[in-house]
Design a protein around this motif. Structure first.
Motif, PDB file in Angstrom:
ATOM      1  N   GLN A  32     -14.519  -2.604  12.530  1.00  0.00           N
ATOM      2  CA  GLN A  32     -15.018  -1.358  12.817  1.00  0.00           C
ATOM      3  C   GLN A  32     -13.921  -0.203  12.448  1.00  0.00           C
ATOM      4  OE1 GLN A  32     -14.332  -3.880  14.657  1.00  0.00           O
ATOM      5  NE2 GLN A  32     -15.963  -4.373  16.595  1.00  0.00           N
ATOM      6  N   LEU A  33     -12.935  -0.551  12.196  1.00  0.00           N
ATOM      7  CA  LEU A  33     -11.781   0.394  11.529  1.00  0.00           C
ATOM      8  C   LEU A  33     -12.234   0.585  10.139  1.00  0.00           C
ATOM      9  CD1 LEU A  33      -9.359   2.346  11.780  1.00  0.00           C
ATOM     10  CD2 LEU A  33      -7.967   0.300  11.425  1.00  0.00           C
ATOM     11  N   LYS A  34     -12.567  -0.407   9.491  1.00  0.00           N
ATOM     12  CA  LYS A  34     -12.701  -0.454   7.971  1.00  0.00           C
ATOM     13  C   LYS A  34     -14.092   0.624   7.681  1.00  0.00           C
ATOM     14  CE  LYS A  34     -10.940  -4.700   6.043  1.00  0.00           C
ATOM     15  NZ  LYS A  34     -11.330  -6.087   5.396  1.00  0.00           N
ATOM     16  N   ASP A  35     -14.988   0.364   8.732  1.00  0.00           N
ATOM     17  CA  ASP A  35     -16.064   1.348   8.585  1.00  0.00           C
ATOM     18  C   ASP A  35     -15.924   2.609   8.710  1.00  0.00           C
ATOM     19  OD1 ASP A  35     -18.941   1.256   8.233  1.00  0.00           O
ATOM     20  OD2 ASP A  35     -19.018   1.639  10.162  1.00  0.00           O
ATOM     21  N   ARG A  36     -15.028   3.060   9.573  1.00  0.00           N
ATOM     22  CA  ARG A  36     -14.812   4.253   9.822  1.00  0.00           C
ATOM     23  C   ARG A  36     -13.799   5.140   8.984  1.00  0.00           C
ATOM     24  NH1 ARG A  36     -17.610   1.323  13.707  1.00  0.00           N
ATOM     25  NH2 ARG A  36     -18.592   2.801  14.982  1.00  0.00           N
ATOM     26  N   ILE A  37     -13.144   4.392   7.956  1.00  0.00           N
ATOM     27  CA  ILE A  37     -12.374   5.295   6.805  1.00  0.00           C
ATOM     28  C   ILE A  37     -13.476   5.815   5.927  1.00  0.00           C
ATOM     29  CG2 ILE A  37     -10.482   4.843   5.385  1.00  0.00           C
ATOM     30  CD1 ILE A  37      -9.547   2.676   6.988  1.00  0.00           C
ATOM     31  N   GLY A  38     -13.260   7.031   5.689  1.00  0.00           N
ATOM     32  CA  GLY A  38     -14.319   7.628   4.717  1.00  0.00           C
ATOM     33  C   GLY A  38     -14.279   7.249   3.211  1.00  0.00           C
ATOM     34  N   SER A  39     -13.113   7.127   2.717  1.00  0.00           N
ATOM     35  CA  SER A  39     -12.983   6.762   1.345  1.00  0.00           C
ATOM     36  C   SER A  39     -11.892   5.969   1.038  1.00  0.00           C
ATOM     37  CB  SER A  39     -12.766   8.259   0.517  1.00  0.00           C
ATOM     38  OG  SER A  39     -13.767   9.053   0.587  1.00  0.00           O
ATOM     39  N   LEU A  40     -12.138   4.691   0.393  1.00  0.00           N
ATOM     40  CA  LEU A  40     -11.031   3.895  -0.362  1.00  0.00           C
ATOM     41  C   LEU A  40     -10.593   4.174  -1.795  1.00  0.00           C
ATOM     42  CD1 LEU A  40     -11.045  -0.027   0.356  1.00  0.00           C
ATOM     43  CD2 LEU A  40     -10.714   0.834  -1.759  1.00  0.00           C
ATOM     44  N   ILE A  41      -9.375   4.538  -1.720  1.00  0.00           N
ATOM     45  CA  ILE A  41      -8.883   4.750  -2.986  1.00  0.00           C
ATOM     46  C   ILE A  41      -8.283   3.558  -3.782  1.00  0.00           C
ATOM     47  CG2 ILE A  41      -7.750   6.729  -4.414  1.00  0.00           C
ATOM     48  CD1 ILE A  41     -10.005   7.728  -2.904  1.00  0.00           C
ATOM     49  N   GLN A  42      -8.674   3.143  -4.853  1.00  0.00           N
ATOM     50  CA  GLN A  42      -7.842   2.017  -5.553  1.00  0.00           C
ATOM     51  C   GLN A  42      -6.923   2.321  -6.551  1.00  0.00           C
ATOM     52  OE1 GLN A  42      -9.125  -1.573  -5.189  1.00  0.00           O
ATOM     53  NE2 GLN A  42      -6.907  -1.792  -5.843  1.00  0.00           N
ATOM     54  N   THR A  43      -5.734   2.198  -6.190  1.00  0.00           N
ATOM     55  CA  THR A  43      -4.522   2.564  -7.119  1.00  0.00           C
ATOM     56  C   THR A  43      -4.309   1.460  -8.155  1.00  0.00           C
ATOM     57  OG1 THR A  43      -2.923   1.638  -5.520  1.00  0.00           O
ATOM     58  CG2 THR A  43      -3.601   4.089  -5.571  1.00  0.00           C
ATOM     59  N   HIS A  44      -3.501   1.560  -9.276  1.00  0.00           N
ATOM     60  CA  HIS A  44      -3.261   0.672 -10.032  1.00  0.00           C
ATOM     61  C   HIS A  44      -2.093   0.835 -10.744  1.00  0.00           C
ATOM     62  CE1 HIS A  44      -4.489   3.749 -13.289  1.00  0.00           C
ATOM     63  NE2 HIS A  44      -5.222   3.772 -12.444  1.00  0.00           N
ATOM     64  N   TYR A  45      -1.323  -0.365 -11.590  1.00  0.00           N
ATOM     65  CA  TYR A  45      -0.248   0.087 -12.262  1.00  0.00           C
ATOM     66  C   TYR A  45      -0.706   0.822 -13.592  1.00  0.00           C
ATOM     67  CZ  TYR A  45       2.114  -3.055  -9.233  1.00  0.00           C
ATOM     68  OH  TYR A  45       3.025  -3.731  -8.265  1.00  0.00           O
ATOM     69  N   PRO A  46       0.390   1.241 -14.407  1.00  0.00           N
ATOM     70  CA  PRO A  46       0.074   2.032 -15.861  1.00  0.00           C
ATOM     71  C   PRO A  46      -0.710   1.100 -16.624  1.00  0.00           C
ATOM     72  CG  PRO A  46       2.369   2.486 -15.182  1.00  0.00           C
ATOM     73  CD  PRO A  46       1.758   1.447 -13.967  1.00  0.00           C
ATOM     74  N   LEU A  47      -1.872   1.737 -17.014  1.00  0.00           N
ATOM     75  CA  LEU A  47      -2.829   1.011 -18.011  1.00  0.00           C
ATOM     76  C   LEU A  47      -2.203   1.095 -19.407  1.00  0.00           C
ATOM     77  CD1 LEU A  47      -6.132   2.664 -16.901  1.00  0.00           C
ATOM     78  CD2 LEU A  47      -5.076   0.672 -16.015  1.00  0.00           C
ATOM     79  N   GLU A  48      -1.214   1.862 -19.676  1.00  0.00           N
ATOM     80  CA  GLU A  48      -0.520   1.919 -20.963  1.00  0.00           C
ATOM     81  C   GLU A  48       1.065   1.911 -21.015  1.00  0.00           C
ATOM     82  OE1 GLU A  48      -1.691   4.830 -23.500  1.00  0.00           O
ATOM     83  OE2 GLU A  48      -3.891   4.536 -22.953  1.00  0.00           O
TER      84      GLU A  48
END
Length: 486
Positions: free
Chosen positions: A256-272
């Motif tokens: 239920q908590l996951k469902d109510r979070i509007g946006s999931l922003i996926q971060t990452h380590y430097p690509l270069e």
């Protein structure tokens, strides 16, 4: 004397002065101030900055084409957000950066002892509503809440329901206050951040009861404590951070908590790697000049960042945990400090980091790597670190040095030549040693065309370490110094 306040103009995208600062509700009305929800406020100011051009998120490197566009769209959508990524991917920094899109100051009802910064036109507490209903607007005091005070952050481990939502205050009950009234409540962080931003780090570590409380806030925008029907129309932007390995594990976060979070922003380590170096140098904030200057060859910066890259790919390191950017930052500071220590002791100006300075990285690295128990088997963390450093040196070495001619350098050691190096060996000693070897050593100096003895010493160590990492020569360590031979 009344002061002035700088307000962001959404229409012009500039800062303007409004004088005097309203101090009563009537003055606030006369000035034409209009209340907005915190998400509307952020959206308005974000659009103004977007239209004005420039860097939306200063200091955030490597996310221009990936993370930042997603955050921008989430802000325009009025979404609560979850920043999902391994440690050291600037999740907390991104959350804190959203404060810049709040107004410099907002007015609130100046009620002594009130834990909530009430909207003067839309109070949510009994005290605020009573003040508005029974007082002359000319007598109702207004104070101003600064932007930087409208952000609160909490780390999930050890957090209790009372910390972030609230609890019945036993001291108030002892004074005769009814449990069924809001006067009996002690407010947690989220109600206190009414009209602000609240961030919860590592949300999977929260108890299910607290997750239910957060779900209720996201769904109904109100607070209910211990089941009593005391509701508050909370206006707050809620942010979360989590590691994918725990967030995606079944049962760690209620659906239920996951469902109510509007946006999931996926971060990452430097690509270069170059971006990683840029982040490392920015965050290390080292003064390489001054009385004891340090000149860092670029290949040494590359090795430091490559160590982190190799650690993230290593079979000995737990990939689910990740390797933080703080790993590179701490190692970079240690390397520079080792070179500066040598420079001061030996009177070398400027000091130049060498491969032998990497021998001190154990002090800044141990404890930052979480080993994979299946992959590392009987290897200690120090042994894993040494293997990762050797791999990083080999990779950077192969990028810099042409293999042609290196066999000739390796042949020198087949004739019984031994070379001793170390972090406290004077740079002049390297020059003296080079007089006894053939011109093939000119190959070592192609990585950095400099006549400076300290820089040439760094280049020599780089080539020696590269030959060792490529299994062309052997190395032994004695009393802090390294001896290279065939």
């Amino acid at each position: 004397m009344r002061s002035a306040i700088a307000l962001w103009s959404a229409s012009s995208g500039r800062i303007g002065l409004v004088t005097p600062l309203p101090r009563t509700l009537q003055e606030l009305r006369d000035q034409g101030w209009q209340s907005k929800s915190v998400k509307e406020e952020i959206r308005t100011n974000f659009l103004a900055k977007l239209r004005g051009g420039g860097d939306l998120f200063p200091g955030i490197i490597g996310y221009e084409n990936t993370v930042i566009p997603e955050v921008s769209i989430a802000l325009l959508s009025g979404h609560d957000m979850l920043f999902l990524g391994e440690k050291g991917q600037a999740k907390s920094r991104l959350m804190r950066s959203l404060v810049q899109f709040l107004d410099p100051e907002i007015p609130y009802l100046d009620i002594p002892g009130s834990p909530v910064h009430e909207d003067p036109f839309h109070p949510i507490t009994k005290a605020g509503k009573t003040l508005i209903a029974n007082s002359d607007p000319k007598e109702i005091p207004i104070a101003w809440w600064k932007r930087e005070d409208r952000y609160a952050e909490r780390l999930a481990p050890g957090t209790k329901f009372a910390d972030i939502v609230g609890e019945i205050d036993p001291a108030k009950l002892a004074m005769g206050t009814s449990m069924a009234t809001e006067d009996a409540l002690h407010f947690g962080l989220i109600p206190r951040m009414h009209r602000g931003i609240f961030a919860m780090n590592e949300v999977p570590e929260l108890d299910e009861l607290i997750q239910v409380g957060l779900f209720n806030i996201l769904e109904e925008r109100d607070v209910q404590i211990r089941g009593y029907p005391i509701n508050f129309d909370i206006d707050v932007l809620v942010l979360f951070s989590a590691n994918p390995s725990t967030y995606n594990r079944s049962g760690k976060v209620i659906p239920q908590l996951k469902d109510r979070i509007g946006s999931l922003i996926q971060t990452h380590y430097p690509l270069e790697r170059a971006l990683g170096i840029e982040i490392m140098e920015q965050e290390a904030s080292l003064d390489l000049g001054g009385e004891f200057p340090v000149t860092v060859p670029y290949f040494m910066r590359e090795i430091i960042e490559q160590i982190s890259v190799c650690a993230r790919k290593s079979k000995y390191v737990d990939h689910a945990s990740g390797v933080s950017a703080r790993f590179s930052i701490a190692n970079y500071r240690t390397m520079v400090s080792s070179a500066r220590h040598r420079g001061v002791r030996l009177g070398e100006v400027p000091a130049v980091p060498r491969i032998s300075d990497l021998g001190h990285l154990t002090t800044s690295s141990l404890g930052k790597l979480e080993l994979d128990m299946m992959g590392s088997q009987q290897m200690s963390e120090k042994q894993v670190l040494e293997a990762i450093i050797a791999e990083a040196v080999r990779i950077v070495f192969n990028e810099y040095v042409d293999k042609h001619g290196l066999d000739e350098i390796a042949d020198i050691f087949a004739k019984g030549v031994k070379l001793e190096v170390g972090d406290m060996l004077p740079s002049k000693a390297y020059a003296d040693r080079m007089k006894r070897v053939p011109k093939a050593w000119d190959k070592a100096f192609e990585v950095n065309n400099s006549s400076n003895e300290a820089m040439r010493a760094s280049c020599v160590e780089f080539v020696l370490a590269g030959l060792y990492a490529s299994d062309r020569i052997s190395r032994s360590t004695k009393h802090g110094r390294m001896i290279y031979e065939l």
